[in-house]
Design a protein around this motif. Structure first.
Motif, PDB file in Angstrom:
ATOM      1  N   HIS A  39      16.944   6.915  53.931  1.00 59.74           N
ATOM      2  CA  HIS A  39      18.092   6.808  53.037  1.00 59.74           C
ATOM      3  C   HIS A  39      18.925   5.605  53.463  1.00 59.74           C
ATOM      4  O   HIS A  39      18.895   5.196  54.624  1.00 59.74           O
ATOM      5  N   SER A  40      19.687   5.085  52.529  1.00 55.83           N
ATOM      6  CA  SER A  40      20.613   3.991  52.832  1.00 55.83           C
ATOM      7  C   SER A  40      22.044   4.444  52.599  1.00 55.83           C
ATOM      8  O   SER A  40      22.309   5.309  51.746  1.00 55.83           O
ATOM      9  N   ARG A  41      22.944   3.875  53.356  1.00 57.62           N
ATOM     10  CA  ARG A  41      24.363   4.151  53.181  1.00 57.62           C
ATOM     11  C   ARG A  41      24.768   3.869  51.729  1.00 57.62           C
ATOM     12  O   ARG A  41      24.446   2.812  51.178  1.00 57.62           O
ATOM     13  N   GLY A  42      25.456   4.829  51.128  1.00 61.41           N
ATOM     14  CA  GLY A  42      25.887   4.670  49.748  1.00 61.41           C
ATOM     15  C   GLY A  42      25.003   5.371  48.735  1.00 61.41           C
ATOM     16  O   GLY A  42      25.385   5.492  47.564  1.00 61.41           O
ATOM     17  N   ASP A  43      23.811   5.850  49.167  1.00 64.50           N
ATOM     18  CA  ASP A  43      22.949   6.597  48.251  1.00 64.50           C
ATOM     19  C   ASP A  43      23.694   7.825  47.721  1.00 64.50           C
ATOM     20  O   ASP A  43      24.428   8.487  48.467  1.00 64.50           O
ATOM     21  N   THR A  44      23.479   8.143  46.461  1.00 68.02           N
ATOM     22  CA  THR A  44      24.234   9.233  45.839  1.00 68.02           C
ATOM     23  C   THR A  44      23.369  10.410  45.401  1.00 68.02           C
ATOM     24  O   THR A  44      23.880  11.373  44.853  1.00 68.02           O
ATOM     25  N   ASP A  45      22.061  10.329  45.612  1.00 77.14           N
ATOM     26  CA  ASP A  45      21.178  11.424  45.204  1.00 77.14           C
ATOM     27  C   ASP A  45      21.410  12.638  46.101  1.00 77.14           C
ATOM     28  O   ASP A  45      21.072  12.617  47.282  1.00 77.14           O
ATOM     29  N   PRO A  46      22.017  13.724  45.590  1.00 81.54           N
ATOM     30  CA  PRO A  46      22.359  14.867  46.442  1.00 81.54           C
ATOM     31  C   PRO A  46      21.136  15.695  46.839  1.00 81.54           C
ATOM     32  O   PRO A  46      20.256  15.955  46.005  1.00 81.54           O
ATOM     33  N   GLY A  47      21.086  16.092  48.079  1.00 86.66           N
ATOM     34  CA  GLY A  47      19.984  16.917  48.545  1.00 86.66           C
ATOM     35  C   GLY A  47      19.975  17.010  50.063  1.00 86.66           C
ATOM     36  O   GLY A  47      20.674  16.263  50.749  1.00 86.66           O
ATOM     37  N   LEU A  48      19.180  17.928  50.558  1.00 88.79           N
ATOM     38  CA  LEU A  48      19.056  18.157  51.999  1.00 88.79           C
ATOM     39  C   LEU A  48      17.716  17.622  52.467  1.00 88.79           C
ATOM     40  O   LEU A  48      16.678  17.918  51.872  1.00 88.79           O
ATOM     41  N   SER A  49      17.727  16.838  53.534  1.00 85.73           N
ATOM     42  CA  SER A  49      16.496  16.315  54.121  1.00 85.73           C
ATOM     43  C   SER A  49      16.279  16.965  55.480  1.00 85.73           C
ATOM     44  O   SER A  49      17.219  17.100  56.268  1.00 85.73           O
ATOM     45  N   ILE A  50      15.043  17.346  55.754  1.00 84.47           N
ATOM     46  CA  ILE A  50      14.692  18.019  57.011  1.00 84.47           C
ATOM     47  C   ILE A  50      13.548  17.259  57.667  1.00 84.47           C
ATOM     48  O   ILE A  50      12.556  16.926  57.013  1.00 84.47           O
ATOM     49  N   ILE A  51      13.693  16.967  58.953  1.00 83.68           N
ATOM     50  CA  ILE A  51      12.628  16.284  59.685  1.00 83.68           C
ATOM     51  C   ILE A  51      11.584  17.315  60.098  1.00 83.68           C
ATOM     52  O   ILE A  51      11.849  18.193  60.923  1.00 83.68           O
ATOM     53  N   GLU A  52      10.414  17.209  59.499  1.00 84.62           N
ATOM     54  CA  GLU A  52       9.331  18.152  59.822  1.00 84.62           C
ATOM     55  C   GLU A  52       8.634  17.743  61.120  1.00 84.62           C
ATOM     56  O   GLU A  52       8.296  18.583  61.961  1.00 84.62           O
ATOM     57  N   SER A  78      18.394  18.369  60.251  1.00 82.27           N
ATOM     58  CA  SER A  78      18.597  18.036  58.841  1.00 82.27           C
ATOM     59  C   SER A  78      19.687  16.979  58.711  1.00 82.27           C
ATOM     60  O   SER A  78      20.466  16.756  59.624  1.00 82.27           O
ATOM     61  N   PHE A  79      19.736  16.361  57.553  1.00 84.97           N
ATOM     62  CA  PHE A  79      20.825  15.429  57.244  1.00 84.97           C
ATOM     63  C   PHE A  79      21.025  15.396  55.729  1.00 84.97           C
ATOM     64  O   PHE A  79      20.164  15.839  54.957  1.00 84.97           O
ATOM     65  N   GLY A 122      24.011  30.120  56.101  1.00 82.19           N
ATOM     66  CA  GLY A 122      24.540  30.395  57.434  1.00 82.19           C
ATOM     67  C   GLY A 122      23.910  29.497  58.486  1.00 82.19           C
ATOM     68  O   GLY A 122      24.595  28.989  59.385  1.00 82.19           O
ATOM     69  N   ALA A 123      22.601  29.286  58.394  1.00 82.30           N
ATOM     70  CA  ALA A 123      21.903  28.425  59.354  1.00 82.30           C
ATOM     71  C   ALA A 123      22.397  26.986  59.242  1.00 82.30           C
ATOM     72  O   ALA A 123      22.619  26.307  60.253  1.00 82.30           O
ATOM     73  N   LEU A 124      22.583  26.522  58.010  1.00 82.38           N
ATOM     74  CA  LEU A 124      23.054  25.152  57.818  1.00 82.38           C
ATOM     75  C   LEU A 124      24.470  24.980  58.355  1.00 82.38           C
ATOM     76  O   LEU A 124      24.792  23.959  58.970  1.00 82.38           O
ATOM     77  N   MET A 125      25.313  25.987  58.153  1.00 77.53           N
ATOM     78  CA  MET A 125      26.679  25.915  58.663  1.00 77.53           C
ATOM     79  C   MET A 125      26.692  25.854  60.186  1.00 77.53           C
ATOM     80  O   MET A 125      27.415  25.051  60.788  1.00 77.53           O
ATOM     81  N   ARG A 126      25.886  26.677  60.842  1.00 70.97           N
ATOM     82  CA  ARG A 126      25.851  26.689  62.297  1.00 70.97           C
ATOM     83  C   ARG A 126      25.394  25.336  62.842  1.00 70.97           C
ATOM     84  O   ARG A 126      26.011  24.784  63.755  1.00 70.97           O
ATOM     85  N   ALA A 127      24.311  24.800  62.269  1.00 70.91           N
ATOM     86  CA  ALA A 127      23.789  23.522  62.743  1.00 70.91           C
ATOM     87  C   ALA A 127      24.796  22.392  62.512  1.00 70.91           C
ATOM     88  O   ALA A 127      24.997  21.533  63.377  1.00 70.91           O
ATOM     89  N   THR A 128      25.442  22.408  61.356  1.00 71.44           N
ATOM     90  CA  THR A 128      26.395  21.348  61.027  1.00 71.44           C
ATOM     91  C   THR A 128      27.633  21.418  61.902  1.00 71.44           C
ATOM     92  O   THR A 128      28.144  20.387  62.360  1.00 71.44           O
TER      93      THR A 128
END
Length: 225
Positions: A39-52, A78-79, A122-128
């Motif tokens: 991804h690049s700074r400023g990208d606007t496509d909303p979504g969750l990315s996970i490193i497999e 994730s990011f 809940g998992a996403l909140m804890r990690a974040t």
């Protein structure tokens, strides 16, 4: 001083194997080579990315074109979380470190999964929140600590957890830029830590000789819990 405070747990570590499988099935898998942009700074496509598998680095390019690294993310992390819940664009440039596979889940799909199974939210909140805590620790180090403890704390935060080797893969100049120091100041701090036999400098990396010694020294110097 508890090392756990400086080691964010991956998002996937808070989910069961079945939950992880359903999450992966809902996304699209993308394979990347070393250095390829995710991804690049400023990208606007909303979504969750996970490193497999593999890893990613996140940072920002300064006005002078210098890349300021802010974090490394390993497998399971994730990011893009805040794009799921806000309309803000991505704030960092993110690229692969070595061969890397990323699973991307569109915002709407993830929110539907979260509505059906609140454990995902809940998992996403804890990690974040754990990552946010570490960012606050880094801000504290920059604003409050003297030079050498400041560098030592950053090294502690940036050292990957086992089974990886306790090694920070940074060039000295890149680490200086990340912390906001001159190269001369960084060299002075690393020299002192090396003389204490806490670290060892190698080409393109800094090795932690003894993490327990590093934490004990940092506690003595700063009085932190």
């Amino acid at each position: 001083m508890d090392l756990f405070r400086f080691r964010p747990q991956p998002f996937l570590s808070f989910l069961s194997d079945d939950q992880i499988a359903r999450l992966k099935a809902a996304g699209q898998r993308r394979k990347l080579s070393d250095g390829q942009y995710i991804h690049s700074r400023g990208d606007t496509d909303p979504g969750l990315s996970i490193i497999e598998s593999g890893a990613a680095r996140a940072g920002i390019y300064g006005a002078d074109g210098e890349f300021i690294l802010t974090s490394f993310l390993g497998a399971g992390h994730s990011f893009g979380e805040f794009t799921v819940f806000t309309e803000l664009p991505l704030s960092h440039d993110i690229s692969a470190v070595g061969p890397t596979t990323v699973i991307r889940i569109p915002s709407r799909t993830f929110l539907e999964l979260g509505a059906a199974e609140p454990d995902y939210l809940g998992a996403l909140m804890r990690a974040t929140l754990m990552r946010s805590h570490i960012l606050l620790e880094m801000l504290h180090a920059i604003r409050i600590l003297p030079l050498v403890p400041r560098v030592a704390k950053f090294l502690l935060i940036l050292t990957p957890p086992p089974p990886a080797k306790p090694r920070v893969r940074f060039k000295q100049a890149d680490l200086a830029a990340t912390i906001g120091l001159s190269r001369a100041s960084m060299n002075r701090a690393l020299t002192e830590l090396e003389n204490l036999r806490i670290i060892k400098r190698n080409y393109g990396a800094i090795e932690m000789c003894d993490l327990d010694m590093l934490m004990a020294w940092l506690k003595r110097e700063t009085g932190e819990y």
